[in-house]
Motif scaffolding. Sequence first.
Motif, PDB file in Angstrom:
ATOM      1  N   CYS A   4       0.848  -1.193   0.000  1.00 54.47           N
ATOM      2  CA  CYS A   4       0.000   0.000   0.000  1.00 54.47           C
ATOM      3  C   CYS A   4       0.886   1.246   0.000  1.00 54.47           C
ATOM      4  CB  CYS A   4      -0.916  -0.002   1.222  1.00 54.47           C
ATOM      5  SG  CYS A   4      -1.860   1.523   1.387  1.00 54.47           S
ATOM      6  N   CYS A   7       0.426   3.439   3.124  1.00 50.26           N
ATOM      7  CA  CYS A   7       1.059   2.860   4.319  1.00 50.26           C
ATOM      8  C   CYS A   7       2.570   3.066   4.255  1.00 50.26           C
ATOM      9  CB  CYS A   7       0.744   1.377   4.441  1.00 50.26           C
ATOM     10  SG  CYS A   7      -0.916   1.045   5.090  1.00 50.26           S
ATOM     11  N   HIS A  46      -4.125   1.374   8.157  1.00 50.98           N
ATOM     12  CA  HIS A  46      -4.623   0.947   6.850  1.00 50.98           C
ATOM     13  C   HIS A  46      -6.080   0.519   6.981  1.00 50.98           C
ATOM     14  CE1 HIS A  46      -4.465  -0.558   2.750  1.00 50.98           C
ATOM     15  NE2 HIS A  46      -5.263  -1.509   3.188  1.00 50.98           N
ATOM     16  N   HIS A  92      -6.595   2.739   0.415  1.00 51.77           N
ATOM     17  CA  HIS A  92      -6.340   3.229   1.775  1.00 51.77           C
ATOM     18  C   HIS A  92      -7.149   4.516   1.894  1.00 51.77           C
ATOM     19  CE1 HIS A  92      -3.119   3.924   5.081  1.00 51.77           C
ATOM     20  NE2 HIS A  92      -3.993   4.910   5.188  1.00 51.77           N
TER      21      HIS A  92
HETATM   22 ZN   LIG Z   1      -2.520   1.445   3.546  1.00 54.35          ZN
END
Ligand SMILES: [Zn+2]
Length: 144
Positions: A4, A7, A46, A92
Amino acid sequence: MDDCTFCRITEGSLTAHIVHEDAVVMAFLDTTPINPGHTLVVPRVHEPDFHHLPPASYRALMDVVRTIATVIDEVHRPTKVGLVVAGWDQPHAHVHVVPMHDYHDITSRALLDGHRNRTTPRELERVATHLRGSLATRDASGDA
Ligand SMILES: [Zn+2]
């Protein structure tokens, strides 16, 4: 999550032009801004869907969105500041805070499809520095 992008930014393994960060929320510039100052506000945790965030995290996120919108309004003097929460581009939760000079700035197919012009890191850092400076001024005056 390793795969991600947001993240990786909140964990510090990927750099971004950060405008604000605290224990719960980060705000950084979109690398393909609709207009200069286009900022993304994300929770550190997340969570793909913003409405699944714990209530305290949701409130913290939206408090930062409000502050960022106010600063964008002061710094960039757009006609309006618009918000977009769509989630098609990144899995996200995030809120686009967009300085708008035209109604279609946030209704355009370019936004929804992500076909936007990439700006330079130098320009992003210039804008981030300006927004951070305005935030610091607000923090110092207690006008949060
Ligand atoms: Zn994330």
